[in-house]
Design a protein around this motif. Sequence first.
Motif, PDB file in Angstrom:
ATOM      1  N   GLU A  31       0.827  -1.207   0.000  1.00 49.52           N
ATOM      2  CA  GLU A  31       0.000   0.000   0.000  1.00 49.52           C
ATOM      3  C   GLU A  31       0.860   1.255   0.000  1.00 49.52           C
ATOM      4  O   GLU A  31       0.530   2.239  -0.673  1.00 49.52           O
ATOM      5  N   GLN A  32       1.963   1.233   0.753  1.00 51.15           N
ATOM      6  CA  GLN A  32       2.873   2.379   0.767  1.00 51.15           C
ATOM      7  C   GLN A  32       3.460   2.623  -0.620  1.00 51.15           C
ATOM      8  O   GLN A  32       3.545   3.767  -1.089  1.00 51.15           O
ATOM      9  N   THR A  48       0.696   3.862  -3.036  1.00 50.05           N
ATOM     10  CA  THR A  48       0.362   5.249  -2.709  1.00 50.05           C
ATOM     11  C   THR A  48       1.434   6.198  -3.232  1.00 50.05           C
ATOM     12  O   THR A  48       1.122   7.252  -3.807  1.00 50.05           O
ATOM     13  N   THR A 106       1.086   6.481  -6.995  1.00 49.15           N
ATOM     14  CA  THR A 106      -0.104   7.196  -7.461  1.00 49.15           C
ATOM     15  C   THR A 106       0.056   8.712  -7.399  1.00 49.15           C
ATOM     16  O   THR A 106      -0.657   9.446  -8.082  1.00 49.15           O
TER      17      THR A 106
END
Length: 431
Positions: A94-95, A98, A101
């Motif tokens: 997720e890091q 993120t 993105t």
Amino acid sequence: MLDIKWIRAYPHLFDEGLLRRTLEPQSTHILHLDSVHREALKLFQEKRAKRNKIAKEIAQRKQEGAEISNLVSISSVLSQEESLLEKKVQELSEQLVTTLTFLPNMLDEAVPMGKSEEDNVVLKHWGTPRIFKEFSPKDHETLGMNLGMDFVQATKMSGARFVILAGELARLERALCCWMLDMNTSRFGCLEVHTPCLVKEDAVFGTGQLPKLSEDLFRTTDNRYLIATGEVTLLNLVRETVLEEKDLPLKFTAYTPCFRSEAGAAGKDTKGMIRLHQFEKVELVGICVAQEAEELHSAFLEQEEFLMQSLGLPYRVVALCSADMGWTSRRTYDIEVWLPSQGRYREISSCSNCGTYQSRRTDTRYRTFQGELEYPYTLNGSALPTGRALVAILENYQNSDGSITIPEVLHSYMGGTNRLLPYHYRPIYNL
């Protein structure tokens, strides 16, 4: 979204690309995060494989009636360790996602370097701005007050940056919409599509408006978003699909209302129709293989120029410099129309090549003739915002008596009407 494999292979090009956008290099941080994530994933997979192996051994010993308590204890410990590693892998993933993105697209090598919009490069001019000898040209707001353009009642109804159009002026905007759609379908070969204006968060994320431009979007209480451009829904037509190379390129067009909070435009164009919270636009979207992207980009620009020339509006084509580029674009051309009241050119349209940035975010792929899966290039263009086109027509075709000559290509769409007459079509609530 950028490809992490490309960043691994070319960290120096990645950092150089960020510097061209006046951003700090990030390859060291991203590659470290990627390395930690891959190492954790490797350990997780090894731990799971070991636990699965012991699970099979436990099953076999059960059948044989052998002692399994020691293996069960080992399996329990492995299960706990596996669970912790799985959580760590998920957090690191997720890091990494993120971080990716929030990265902009890499600019095409042909994009000129610059520090502001003042460094954009003018590529061509078309048409000669009209010289007003008999009278001074009025701005579109002044002209529109006597033609059915009403900001006062719109403000009472919705607040600032909204407008009401009535009578033949409303019909002229509708004529523009119908004419442009007809040109995009019959001349340019687009598929016309009617799409929703409310979309889920994933749709807006896929085209790159989120998370970067969240302040410029309107969100509903049930976490849907009003689209800021038809690009959002047209690109999401092929979301999470596998296309076939033989079917490419795809070209879509749509007429949609668009909604923008204009959070970053405080104090800009507060009067008139240049910068509204709600406006209508005819959009172009293309999906193609990498080898066809430059040619299709040029074709998009040519189609937009055809619309401008058919309307007889003087314009210039501008190549945006690095400092003025949109977050999702590799390369962008703007078309700027001449506005007599301001004595300068103002942006009316643009077209952009976004590479694979959006197709990766929407998980859109295509199967090549060789059977391999690749991400297609996506392109988009405004062709045209009807409000700004209307502004340009009012100002460039105004007459001394306040009437407006209608461009010839729109006569049939106006039922043969060739002029807008002042006062004649005032809204009934102003009579």
